[in-house]
Design an enzyme around this catalytic site. Sequence first.
Site, mmCIF file in Angstrom:
data_model
loop_
_atom_site.group_PDB
_atom_site.id
_atom_site.type_symbol
_atom_site.label_atom_id
_atom_site.label_comp_id
_atom_site.label_asym_id
_atom_site.label_seq_id
_atom_site.Cartn_x
_atom_site.Cartn_y
_atom_site.Cartn_z
ATOM 1 N N SER A 247 0.788 -1.232 0.000
ATOM 2 C CA SER A 247 0.000 0.000 0.000
ATOM 3 C C SER A 247 0.822 1.286 0.000
ATOM 4 O O SER A 247 0.269 2.369 -0.158
ATOM 5 C CB SER A 247 -0.962 0.014 1.200
ATOM 6 N N LYS A 293 -5.836 4.605 8.217
ATOM 7 C CA LYS A 293 -4.722 5.377 7.679
ATOM 8 C C LYS A 293 -5.041 6.870 7.649
ATOM 9 O O LYS A 293 -4.151 7.704 7.826
ATOM 10 C CB LYS A 293 -4.354 4.850 6.295
#
Length: 355
Positions: A247, A293
């Site tokens: 990611s 996140k």
Amino acid sequence: MSEEQLYANRRRSTGTRGFSWILALVFVLLGISFFVPTNYYVSRPGSAIELGPMIQVEGGKKDDTGSFMLTTVRMGEANLLWYWYAKMAQDVELLPKELVVGKGEDSEDFIRREQAVMDNSQKIAEAVAFRLAGFEVKIEKQGVWVMGTLEGFPAHKALQIGDVITYVDEVRTSEAKDLLTALSTKKAGDQVEITYTRDGQEAKTMLTLEPLPESKSVGIGVRPDNKQEIIIPKEVTIASQGIGGPSAGLMMTLEIYDQLNTETDLTKGYKIAGTGTISLDGKVGRIGGINQKVIAADKAGAEIFFAPQDTPDTSSNYEEALATAKRIGTSMKVVPIKTVEEAITYLNGQKPKST
């Protein structure tokens, strides 16, 4: 002392002892819950880490007034205590174990796969960044990357996550489709010689083909990916500090590109976080844990957050990120991104941050 006072003191003493017993029982139960496993993993907000200190491009610049940051989630096996905490906490998520590690795999397999995927993501980020900066990039196919094995199949005991299959019966397998082609003419019970590399060392093993689950074909029981060597004209060092997964691809690409682009400061003085996988054509892909996140980026003081616009509807990473940003009341701007070029165009269009 009167009889009433004696009775009141005795009642208070009994109540205190009762409360102490309850408190002690609670602590005992909490202690026990640390050792009671569940069939889940737990993920929660991690951190936002500046990429400048992590990445060094040969001859690149590091005089930016702002910064690019990758974002992480913290993940681990959930004991009973974490299970119940996750049930109550809004930004802590429970993931069934089979979604994190395959059947017959353990935490070490998960870590090994996450690190292998991170290594691949780094190389792709380098290729995309150098191409965008106008450099020539060469890509050489190396073989079939083992990203997992199926329990009960011959590869499960013979191969490990991270191994690279290079030949089947001395026929070159440069990519995953070559492996499928090599096995397509075989039948259950046939044996094949698999040549593979592990930690730079070549080895061979004989495996017996078996019918694959929910398929009419036979196989050795691996989850394949393509392993390629990416050749760039300058050296890039990435100290990923044990961070795994794909990611960080988008943000690593932006940092490498910015260091190569010595004439301008792409950050414009902003703290820029984000997430998203990266492919060789520069497309940005969906990731997990986007809400966690966003929280990590906000806590780190990020002013811009790039999120993958992977679908055109409300299920996209971007829409999830936007909803979380609104819920926590952050002033951080969430920006939808489909490609690295879109992120670069957006940043080029920003005015330098005033100091």
